[in-house]
Design a protein around this motif. Structure first.
Motif, short mmCIF file in Angstrom:
data_model
loop_
_atom_site.label_atom_id
_atom_site.label_comp_id
_atom_site.label_asym_id
_atom_site.label_seq_id
_atom_site.Cartn_x
_atom_site.Cartn_y
_atom_site.Cartn_z
N TRP A 1 0.86 -1.18 0.00
CA TRP A 1 0.00 0.00 0.00
C TRP A 1 0.89 1.22 0.00
O TRP A 1 2.03 1.19 0.43
N THR A 2 0.35 2.31 -0.51
CA THR A 2 1.04 3.59 -0.47
C THR A 2 0.06 4.61 0.08
O THR A 2 -1.15 4.48 -0.09
N ILE A 3 0.60 5.61 0.74
CA ILE A 3 -0.22 6.67 1.31
C ILE A 3 0.24 7.98 0.71
O ILE A 3 1.43 8.27 0.66
N LYS A 4 -0.73 8.77 0.24
CA LYS A 4 -0.40 10.09 -0.29
C LYS A 4 -1.53 11.04 0.06
O LYS A 4 -2.67 10.63 0.27
N VAL B 1 -5.10 9.56 0.77
CA VAL B 1 -5.41 8.44 -0.11
C VAL B 1 -4.47 7.28 0.20
O VAL B 1 -3.25 7.45 0.23
N ILE B 2 -5.06 6.12 0.43
CA ILE B 2 -4.29 4.90 0.62
C ILE B 2 -4.58 4.01 -0.59
O ILE B 2 -5.72 3.61 -0.80
N ALA B 3 -3.56 3.75 -1.37
CA ALA B 3 -3.70 2.88 -2.54
C ALA B 3 -3.26 1.48 -2.14
O ALA B 3 -2.13 1.27 -1.70
N LEU B 4 -4.18 0.54 -2.24
CA LEU B 4 -3.92 -0.85 -1.87
C LEU B 4 -3.70 -1.68 -3.13
O LEU B 4 -4.21 -1.34 -4.19
N SER B 5 -2.99 -2.78 -2.98
CA SER B 5 -2.86 -3.71 -4.11
C SER B 5 -2.81 -5.14 -3.58
O SER B 5 -2.37 -5.39 -2.46
N LEU C 1 -9.77 5.09 0.04
CA LEU C 1 -9.05 3.86 -0.28
C LEU C 1 -9.13 3.62 -1.78
O LEU C 1 -10.22 3.43 -2.33
N ASP C 2 -7.98 3.66 -2.43
CA ASP C 2 -7.90 3.35 -3.86
C ASP C 2 -7.81 1.84 -3.99
O ASP C 2 -6.80 1.23 -3.64
N LEU C 3 -8.87 1.23 -4.47
CA LEU C 3 -8.97 -0.23 -4.58
C LEU C 3 -8.75 -0.73 -6.00
O LEU C 3 -9.02 -1.89 -6.29
N SER C 4 -8.27 0.13 -6.88
CA SER C 4 -8.14 -0.23 -8.29
C SER C 4 -7.21 -1.42 -8.54
O SER C 4 -7.36 -2.13 -9.53
N ASP D 1 -16.52 13.47 12.31
CA ASP D 1 -16.88 14.43 11.25
C ASP D 1 -16.06 14.25 9.98
O ASP D 1 -15.78 15.21 9.27
N GLY D 2 -15.66 13.02 9.69
CA GLY D 2 -14.93 12.71 8.47
C GLY D 2 -15.72 11.75 7.61
O GLY D 2 -16.94 11.62 7.75
N ASP D 3 -15.04 11.05 6.72
CA ASP D 3 -15.70 10.07 5.86
C ASP D 3 -14.66 9.13 5.27
O ASP D 3 -13.46 9.37 5.35
N LEU D 4 -15.17 8.06 4.68
CA LEU D 4 -14.36 7.08 3.97
C LEU D 4 -14.92 6.95 2.56
O LEU D 4 -16.11 6.67 2.40
N ALA D 5 -14.08 7.18 1.58
CA ALA D 5 -14.48 7.01 0.18
C ALA D 5 -13.73 5.82 -0.40
O ALA D 5 -12.58 5.55 -0.02
N LEU D 6 -14.39 5.10 -1.30
CA LEU D 6 -13.76 3.99 -2.01
C LEU D 6 -13.57 4.40 -3.46
O LEU D 6 -14.48 4.93 -4.09
N VAL D 7 -12.39 4.12 -3.97
CA VAL D 7 -12.05 4.53 -5.33
C VAL D 7 -11.76 3.32 -6.19
O VAL D 7 -10.93 2.47 -5.83
#
Length: 116
Positions: free
Chosen positions: A4-7, A16-20, A48-51, A75-81
């Protein structure tokens, strides 16, 4: 999960956390501490970048549900990409695509005024 990478893209509140690889019990165990640190350092907005994830199990699905509730309580959120294949099917079958904002690409998420 293999890596994973974090940017943190410029001009956005999202980290953004990109997982593989596989998002499974092993990955969940390895991700707990980095995600906790990320929230402490950058706030409760995570995408979370799940591509590049080709498999997700029930442990990871449970982590996503717990994480979104935790982030929203702050007061945040989680998005899936870009969930693809089996990952997208599991999210649809469990009706979780209604729980998370889901974007087709990172540029779609960052270009959406509602997510800035």
């Amino acid at each position: 999960m293999e890596t994973w990478t974090i940017k943190t893209p410029d001009d956005t509140r999202w980290a953004v956390i990109a997982l593989s690889g596989e998002f499974d019990l092993y990955a969940v165990r390895r991700l707990r501490e980095p995600i906790t640190t990320l929230i402490e350092d950058n706030g409760p907005w995570i995408a979370l970048d799940l591509s590049q994830v080709w498999f997700i199990d029930t442990t990871a699905v449970g982590m996503l549900v717990r994480l979104v509730h935790h982030l929203r309580a702050g007061d945040g959120d989680l998005a899936l990409v870009a969930p693809r294949g089996q990952v997208r099917r599991i999210l649809r079958w469990t009706n979780l695509t209604c729980l998370f904002p889901v974007f087709d690409s990172l540029s779609d998420m960052l270009g959406d005024p509602a997510t800035r």
